[in-house]
Write a protein that holds these residues in place. Structure first.
Motif, PDB file in Angstrom:
ATOM      1  N   GLU A 167      25.947 -97.208  36.775  1.00 42.69           N
ATOM      2  CA  GLU A 167      25.391 -95.789  36.634  1.00 42.69           C
ATOM      3  C   GLU A 167      25.013 -94.964  35.506  1.00 42.69           C
ATOM      4  OE1 GLU A 167      27.655 -92.554  38.069  1.00 42.69           O
ATOM      5  OE2 GLU A 167      26.864 -90.598  36.981  1.00 42.69           O
ATOM      6  N   PHE A 168      23.775 -94.720  34.778  1.00 41.51           N
ATOM      7  CA  PHE A 168      23.776 -94.111  33.760  1.00 41.51           C
ATOM      8  C   PHE A 168      24.225 -92.842  33.406  1.00 41.51           C
ATOM      9  CE2 PHE A 168      19.218 -96.864  34.578  1.00 41.51           C
ATOM     10  CZ  PHE A 168      20.094 -97.816  32.998  1.00 41.51           C
ATOM     11  N   LEU A 169      25.237 -93.166  31.906  1.00 42.86           N
ATOM     12  CA  LEU A 169      25.588 -91.785  31.513  1.00 42.86           C
ATOM     13  C   LEU A 169      24.304 -91.211  30.715  1.00 42.86           C
ATOM     14  CD1 LEU A 169      29.664 -92.036  30.251  1.00 42.86           C
ATOM     15  CD2 LEU A 169      28.095 -91.867  32.529  1.00 42.86           C
ATOM     16  N   THR A 170      23.536 -91.981  30.492  1.00 42.01           N
ATOM     17  CA  THR A 170      22.436 -91.243  29.309  1.00 42.01           C
ATOM     18  C   THR A 170      20.921 -91.726  30.187  1.00 42.01           C
ATOM     19  OG1 THR A 170      22.322 -94.098  28.824  1.00 42.01           O
ATOM     20  CG2 THR A 170      23.338 -92.208  27.316  1.00 42.01           C
ATOM     21  N   HIS A 171      20.047 -91.241  30.179  1.00 37.63           N
ATOM     22  CA  HIS A 171      18.437 -90.181  30.438  1.00 37.63           C
ATOM     23  C   HIS A 171      17.764 -90.457  30.353  1.00 37.63           C
ATOM     24  CE1 HIS A 171      21.869 -90.003  34.071  1.00 37.63           C
ATOM     25  NE2 HIS A 171      22.162 -89.155  32.962  1.00 37.63           N
ATOM     26  N   MET A 172      17.122 -90.615  28.962  1.00 34.20           N
ATOM     27  CA  MET A 172      16.198 -90.719  28.070  1.00 34.20           C
ATOM     28  C   MET A 172      15.432 -92.101  28.609  1.00 34.20           C
ATOM     29  SD  MET A 172      16.857 -90.258  23.890  1.00 34.20           S
ATOM     30  CE  MET A 172      15.961 -90.397  23.328  1.00 34.20           C
ATOM     31  N   GLU A 173      14.012 -91.452  28.621  1.00 32.66           N
ATOM     32  CA  GLU A 173      12.928 -92.532  28.921  1.00 32.66           C
ATOM     33  C   GLU A 173      13.580 -94.029  28.202  1.00 32.66           C
ATOM     34  OE1 GLU A 173       8.428 -91.680  29.823  1.00 32.66           O
ATOM     35  OE2 GLU A 173       9.615 -90.308  28.185  1.00 32.66           O
ATOM     36  N   ARG A 174      13.210 -94.623  28.923  1.00 28.41           N
ATOM     37  CA  ARG A 174      13.321 -96.177  28.117  1.00 28.41           C
ATOM     38  C   ARG A 174      12.034 -96.979  28.248  1.00 28.41           C
ATOM     39  NH1 ARG A 174      16.989 -95.221  32.661  1.00 28.41           N
ATOM     40  NH2 ARG A 174      18.814 -94.117  31.485  1.00 28.41           N
ATOM     41  N   LYS A 175      11.795 -96.829  27.200  1.00 24.65           N
ATOM     42  CA  LYS A 175      10.778 -97.234  26.443  1.00 24.65           C
ATOM     43  C   LYS A 175      10.176 -97.583  24.896  1.00 24.65           C
ATOM     44  CE  LYS A 175       8.088 -92.435  25.983  1.00 24.65           C
ATOM     45  NZ  LYS A 175       6.920 -91.626  26.978  1.00 24.65           N
ATOM     46  N   LEU A 176       8.682 -97.582  24.197  1.00 27.55           N
ATOM     47  CA  LEU A 176       8.810 -98.223  23.167  1.00 27.55           C
ATOM     48  C   LEU A 176       8.233 -97.133  23.028  1.00 27.55           C
ATOM     49  CD1 LEU A 176       8.388 -99.383  20.459  1.00 27.55           C
ATOM     50  CD2 LEU A 176       6.494-100.053  21.404  1.00 27.55           C
ATOM     51  N   PHE A 177       8.219 -95.709  22.093  1.00 30.16           N
ATOM     52  CA  PHE A 177       7.843 -93.942  21.560  1.00 30.16           C
ATOM     53  C   PHE A 177       6.564 -94.144  21.232  1.00 30.16           C
ATOM     54  CE2 PHE A 177      12.354 -92.916  23.783  1.00 30.16           C
ATOM     55  CZ  PHE A 177      11.729 -92.086  24.861  1.00 30.16           C
ATOM     56  N   GLU A 197      38.072 -88.748  31.406  1.00 35.94           N
ATOM     57  CA  GLU A 197      37.556 -89.546  29.797  1.00 35.94           C
ATOM     58  C   GLU A 197      36.029 -89.479  30.318  1.00 35.94           C
ATOM     59  OE1 GLU A 197      40.035 -92.854  29.877  1.00 35.94           O
ATOM     60  OE2 GLU A 197      40.117 -92.581  27.884  1.00 35.94           O
ATOM     61  N   LEU A 198      35.492 -89.753  32.170  1.00 32.44           N
ATOM     62  CA  LEU A 198      33.876 -89.771  32.026  1.00 32.44           C
ATOM     63  C   LEU A 198      34.080 -88.306  31.293  1.00 32.44           C
ATOM     64  CD1 LEU A 198      34.267 -92.054  35.267  1.00 32.44           C
ATOM     65  CD2 LEU A 198      33.207 -92.583  33.151  1.00 32.44           C
ATOM     66  N   GLU A 199      34.265 -86.987  32.014  1.00 32.37           N
ATOM     67  CA  GLU A 199      33.885 -86.139  31.860  1.00 32.37           C
ATOM     68  C   GLU A 199      33.006 -86.144  30.829  1.00 32.37           C
ATOM     69  OE1 GLU A 199      35.185 -83.009  30.740  1.00 32.37           O
ATOM     70  OE2 GLU A 199      33.379 -81.850  31.172  1.00 32.37           O
ATOM     71  N   ARG A 200      34.244 -86.189  29.662  1.00 30.86           N
ATOM     72  CA  ARG A 200      34.056 -86.686  28.292  1.00 30.86           C
ATOM     73  C   ARG A 200      32.774 -86.865  27.750  1.00 30.86           C
ATOM     74  NH1 ARG A 200      37.699 -83.865  29.150  1.00 30.86           N
ATOM     75  NH2 ARG A 200      39.022 -82.077  28.494  1.00 30.86           N
ATOM     76  N   LEU A 201      32.771 -88.180  28.160  1.00 27.63           N
ATOM     77  CA  LEU A 201      32.261 -89.262  27.434  1.00 27.63           C
ATOM     78  C   LEU A 201      30.841 -89.082  28.213  1.00 27.63           C
ATOM     79  CD1 LEU A 201      34.281 -92.856  28.647  1.00 27.63           C
ATOM     80  CD2 LEU A 201      32.776 -92.110  25.985  1.00 27.63           C
ATOM     81  N   ARG A 202      30.282 -88.682  29.563  1.00 26.49           N
ATOM     82  CA  ARG A 202      28.656 -88.156  29.637  1.00 26.49           C
ATOM     83  C   ARG A 202      28.651 -87.029  28.533  1.00 26.49           C
ATOM     84  NH1 ARG A 202      28.151 -89.244  35.012  1.00 26.49           N
ATOM     85  NH2 ARG A 202      30.071 -89.865  36.281  1.00 26.49           N
ATOM     86  N   ARG A 203      29.389 -85.279  28.530  1.00 29.39           N
ATOM     87  CA  ARG A 203      29.267 -84.817  27.396  1.00 29.39           C
ATOM     88  C   ARG A 203      28.565 -85.592  26.170  1.00 29.39           C
ATOM     89  NH1 ARG A 203      32.273 -81.478  25.781  1.00 29.39           N
ATOM     90  NH2 ARG A 203      34.075 -81.265  26.999  1.00 29.39           N
ATOM     91  N   SER A 204      28.947 -86.129  25.721  1.00 33.26           N
ATOM     92  CA  SER A 204      29.303 -87.038  24.343  1.00 33.26           C
ATOM     93  C   SER A 204      27.892 -87.394  24.605  1.00 33.26           C
ATOM     94  CB  SER A 204      30.007 -88.342  24.303  1.00 33.26           C
ATOM     95  OG  SER A 204      29.868 -88.399  22.814  1.00 33.26           O
ATOM     96  N   ALA A 205      27.816 -87.913  24.993  1.00 33.21           N
ATOM     97  CA  ALA A 205      25.800 -88.992  25.878  1.00 33.21           C
ATOM     98  C   ALA A 205      25.272 -87.892  25.710  1.00 33.21           C
ATOM     99  CB  ALA A 205      26.414 -89.970  26.821  1.00 33.21           C
ATOM    100  N   ALA A 206      25.272 -86.485  26.216  1.00 31.36           N
ATOM    101  CA  ALA A 206      24.249 -85.756  26.702  1.00 31.36           C
ATOM    102  C   ALA A 206      24.087 -85.285  25.455  1.00 31.36           C
ATOM    103  CB  ALA A 206      24.794 -85.199  27.496  1.00 31.36           C
TER     104      ALA A 206
END
Lengths: 404, 404
Positions: free
Chosen positions: A392-402, A185-194
């Motif tokens: 651990e983060f599954l998402t990796h985008m910058e965390r800021k006001l773009f 499941e983690l592998e799928r959740l990682r792919r979905s988040a990516a």
């Protein structure tokens, strides 16, 4: 019958299922909702309407294989998907002629043909379910039933054969089992988040004066589809419309100075992704900066607390207090996050009334949004898996006001 | 309260609803499935999980407005969609701050704000539903409940307040009401059929040696999305794989001589389209021609019979007998068509066990497929509305074995 290796094809946490069934005095549970059937099977099956019944029987004993109860016309789909994680029990008439012997064929057709030859057909879904239970040696044993997607008359008929004529409602039990994700499941959740966040980044890149909210939403939906996913709630709100929490319709052309709030939901192979960010076209006003910083502080506060043993409600209280302290004194919120998996809202919510403790293997969307009508809205939402020493983060985008 | 003009915004057949509720001794029925809620409301609402409850209360008396029971967080979506066809009863906490007074805004935000100010919030969905019934003067009156998408515990609690402590299951009653389509619904079914068949024609145009089944299926799904629809079962099967009835996976590159079977399903604004055709790349073999002609004869036979007063089972028997006579003597089938609307399989099936008679305003998909493993499959499926003197096609593609 007991080909244990093929059990690995689904994401079921058999040891947790065994433990929780034992605690509830059950020998098996029956999945009826698409999400719980997917959980047992490792793949999704479509039903064409509400009366079509698809069940998956999950025995407590991990050495026993699950059983899948389907109408005969789903056998071809089972063959195409190569599903071997469950024994099949089929019901209702469906006619396919011919033979593959000596004919041009493909492996899925060969499997379909052999299934058509070998499966026994039962009169209806209850008869098929009863046969599955009997074959597993569970006749007359206590069995729970996911009560959400079985017609009430069929549930009553099946319950008649159970001890005391009762089937324990098992929807919440399935959700409880699903709280702790397996590596599958983690592998799928990682792919979905990516997939989800890669498209969210594309939307941020596309922000410009003259671009319509709808263009961004359509880009999202089509790109999710192209990536093999299924788009769902696509909140893209610009300017004053950034303050709308759920967004399903699009009206505004982006102008300089607009803030744009994204909250994007989709499924990939049955597993949900749900990510949010906020951007501004042009220089953020002091109001925007202050409110975003307050929301970001609350989100960081929540993450600082996330680790095994911490109460969900404590994470909530700390995050809200932090937002109030950092710039939005009147901040109110019903939750600051939710578990995610085969349902967009899996079991466990970072909410004032949820006093359960976090455990290793839970996957959470942590979000601290703020909506102010007549002003604007802010969102930051990421997905994390709880680990032994934190998360651990599954998402990796910058965390800021773009800023665009 | 009783703004009758706005009732026209949904597709409910109020006179048929009144007649069937009267026949069943009911003063109102409660929709719980997305399809039945859509029927009452004229628009779709998404629930994020199985415990989220969305109901629509439809009174027997056509002068009374329907009521919609939703969680507070759906109010913004209601405002964006401009839904005014029902009175709102909301439950659960959801926080949105701010005010639109003197601020930049849009009509949907203004409506959202005014709803937030005006709606009364109830403790839960049952309390909200009870309040709606009471406001309509239906307290203690017999009410039916669509049993498919209400949690059993909430159904029991609501039933306690009804005469005899019972709620009549109303899922089938809603389907029975929905059998006869209104002009609102016919217009949507026409648009759905038109979008679907225009894309089916594109797929036929794209057939060529070296094209993969998956390319055609992806073209279908993306084009449906671009057209505002939601793709569902996308059966594209080439060569031996044309014999697979339901197709969800794609393996074959089209070769000269392949027959390609299409059976394509999608939704547009909640209403389903479902159309099928068969094509051959190159010269059809005599076997292909004979089998397609047999299937086409059966399909024509079915249509020849379709008119008000004819039994669904008689249409079935005639079509199957005709296929057997015209070239497939061993032909068997479980149905030769089904009603279509807010569900892919609406109520009434052209099947041996369905002895109900056709009526003006029913919409049917008429299909006479043949599947022979090791050989190939054939499909022809069109949508018609039953009229006073027969039927009218909602689909207009050529009805032939397409030769490419």
């Amino acid at each position: 019958m007991n080909d244990i290796t093929s059990l690995g094809e689904s994401g079921v946490n058999r040891s947790r299922a065994e433990e929780l069934m034992t605690a509830n005095g059950l020998e098996a549970i029956v999945a009826t909702t698409p999400e719980n059937v997917h959980y047992v099977l490792g793949s999704s099956l479509r039903a064409t309407n509400w009366t079509m019944q698809i069940y998956a029987l999950l025995p407590r004993d991990p050495s026993l294989r699950p059983c899948l109860i389907i109408p005969t016309n789903r056998l071809g789909v089972i063959a195409q998907m190569g599903i071997t994680s469950a024994d099949l029990y089929v019901y209702s008439d469906f006619f396919v002629e011919g033979s593959v012997e000596g004919k041009p064929s493909t492996p899925d057709i060969d499997l379909f043909y052999s299934l058509l030859q070998s499966v026994k057909t039962y009169a209806g879904p209850v008869e098929a379910l009863e046969a599955a239970a009997a074959d597993l040696g569970l006749k007359g044993q206590p069995i729970g039933v996911d009560e959400m997607r079985i017609t009430p008359d069929l549930l009553s008929r099946f319950a008649e054969g159970l001890p005391g004529g009762q089937a324990l409602p098992a929807y919440k039990l399935f959700r409880q089992i699903r709280q702790i994700k397996t590596p599958f499941e983690l592998e799928r959740l990682r792919r979905s988040a990516a997939l989800n966040e890669s498209i969210e980044q594309q939307l941020i890149d596309l922000i410009a004066a003259g671009v319509h909210e709808r263009e961004l939403a359509e880009h999202y939906r089509l790109t999710v589809m192209k990536g093999g996913g299924t788009p769902a709630m696509t909140a893209v709100g610009a300017g004053p419309r950034s303050a709308l929490p759920l967004i399903e319709n699009y009206f505004r052309t982006i102008e300089r100075g607009d803030q744009v709030r994204f909250d994007l939901c989709m499924q990939l192979d049955g597993y949900w992704g749900d990510t949010g960010r906020t951007a501004v076209l042009g220089e953020p006003t002091p109001w925007m900066t202050r409110h975003f910083e307050a929301v970001l502080s609350g989100w960081k506060e929540a993450l600082d607390l996330i680790r095994p043993g911490v109460k969900a409600s404590d994470v909530f209280q700390a995050a809200v207090a932090r937002v109030q302290k950092e710039g939005i004194p009147h901040y109110r919120r019903q939750h600051v996050g939710h578990a995610i998996g085969l349902e967009l809202y899996d079991d466990i919510t970072l909410a004032p009334g949820d006093h359960r403790t976090l455990e290793t293997g839970m996957v959470l969307c942590v979000e601290v949004p703020y909506y102010e009508l007549g002003a604007g809205g802010f969102q930051i939402e990421d997905t994390v898996v709880v680990t032994a020493d934190g998360f651990e983060f599954l998402t990796h985008m910058e965390r800021k006001l773009f800023v665009k």
